[in-house]
Design a protein around this motif. Structure first.
Motif, PDB file in Angstrom:
ATOM      1  N   GLN A 220       0.834  -1.200   0.000  1.00 26.00           N
ATOM      2  CA  GLN A 220       0.000   0.000   0.000  1.00 26.00           C
ATOM      3  C   GLN A 220       0.870   1.253   0.000  1.00 26.00           C
ATOM      4  O   GLN A 220       0.529   2.271  -0.599  1.00 26.00           O
ATOM      5  CB  GLN A 220      -0.924   0.023   1.227  1.00 26.00           C
TER       6      GLN A 220
ATOM      7  N   HIS B  88       3.149   1.326  -3.559  1.00 24.98           N
ATOM      8  CA  HIS B  88       2.461   1.132  -4.844  1.00 24.98           C
ATOM      9  C   HIS B  88       2.605   2.365  -5.737  1.00 24.98           C
ATOM     10  O   HIS B  88       2.312   3.485  -5.324  1.00 24.98           O
ATOM     11  CB  HIS B  88       0.982   0.846  -4.614  1.00 24.98           C
TER      12      HIS B  88
ATOM     13  N   ARG C 242      -5.747   3.550  -0.254  1.00 27.05           N
ATOM     14  CA  ARG C 242      -4.825   2.461   0.065  1.00 27.05           C
ATOM     15  C   ARG C 242      -4.440   2.473   1.543  1.00 27.05           C
ATOM     16  O   ARG C 242      -4.184   1.421   2.131  1.00 27.05           O
ATOM     17  CB  ARG C 242      -3.568   2.560  -0.797  1.00 27.05           C
TER      18      ARG C 242
END
Length: 219
Positions: free
Chosen positions: A27, A30, A185
């Motif tokens: 997360q 990314h 996220r």
């Protein structure tokens, strides 16, 4: 080599904890989901780690459920099946992201852009039934996490704080229409922490040590 319940349980605990760590890590690292990004090294590393996260999670969460199957009831069964479906769907979609999208980026950037829009609920163009991956995966994550977390909390076998966090964490994804996908996220981090907590708790358990299988050692 002797395979025991304790050994399998501890392995499942380590798999769950590792999956949670990777879930949180991806997360944070990314890349931005653009056509240009899918051919970068960062994209490849992130999605290879995501594949590993999903595989470890699928194995680990099975151990978490089986460690208290008699206490989890029907709620735990449905939660485990739904959360397992989330991991399976994540594996399939991430495989496409890791190995297919980079090959399509130059020849069919529009298709890549539409595929990248699936998780965030953006414009998926003419993908048809493929676009259903987004809501189906979201539903499996939400229902699976909430029900499994509730069942684990009620079972009182593993860390209750981690069980409660697993039940509450997926609800944060309901903020999808309100915040950018990149910020969303961060809402996955509580679930990542919950998985680490459940994994450590499972690893620390000491079930019976009777052998399940005697595996001959190759000399």
């Amino acid at each position: 080599m002797t395979v025991t319940v304790t050994g399998l349980t501890r392995a499942a605990g380590l798999a769950t904890a590792a999956s949670g760590l990777l879930f949180g890590l991806v997360q944070v690292i990314h890349p931005v989901e653009t056509v240009a990004a899918v051919t970068t090294t960062g994209w490849a590393v992130t999605h290879h780690l995501t594949l590993l996260m999903a595989v470890l999670g699928l194995a680990g969460i099975a151990g978490v459920y089986l460690s208290q199957v008699r206490r989890a009831g029907i709620v735990g069964l449905v939660g485990w099946l739904a959360f397992s479906a989330f991991y399976l769907l994540t594996t399939a979609y991430t495989f496409v992201e890791a190995f297919v999208l980079p090959e399509l980026a130059g020849a069919a950037p529009r298709i890549v852009d539409e595929l990248l829009a699936i998780p965030g609920g953006g414009d998926t163009g003419g993908l048809g039934a493929v676009a259903a991956f987004g809501p189906v995966s979201f539903g499996a994550y939400l229902v699976g996490g909430v029900l499994l977390g509730i069942a684990l909390f009620r079972a009182r076998v593993l860390a209750r704080w981690a069980s409660a966090l697993l039940a509450v964490g997926p609800v944060l994804t309901l903020a999808v229409p309100l915040v950018p996908h990149s910020l969303l996220r961060l809402a996955a981090l509580p679930v990542a922490v919950a998985l680490v907590g459940l994994g450590v708790s499972l690893w620390q358990r000491r079930p019976e040590t009777a052998p399940l299988v005697d595996v001959p050692t190759v000399r």
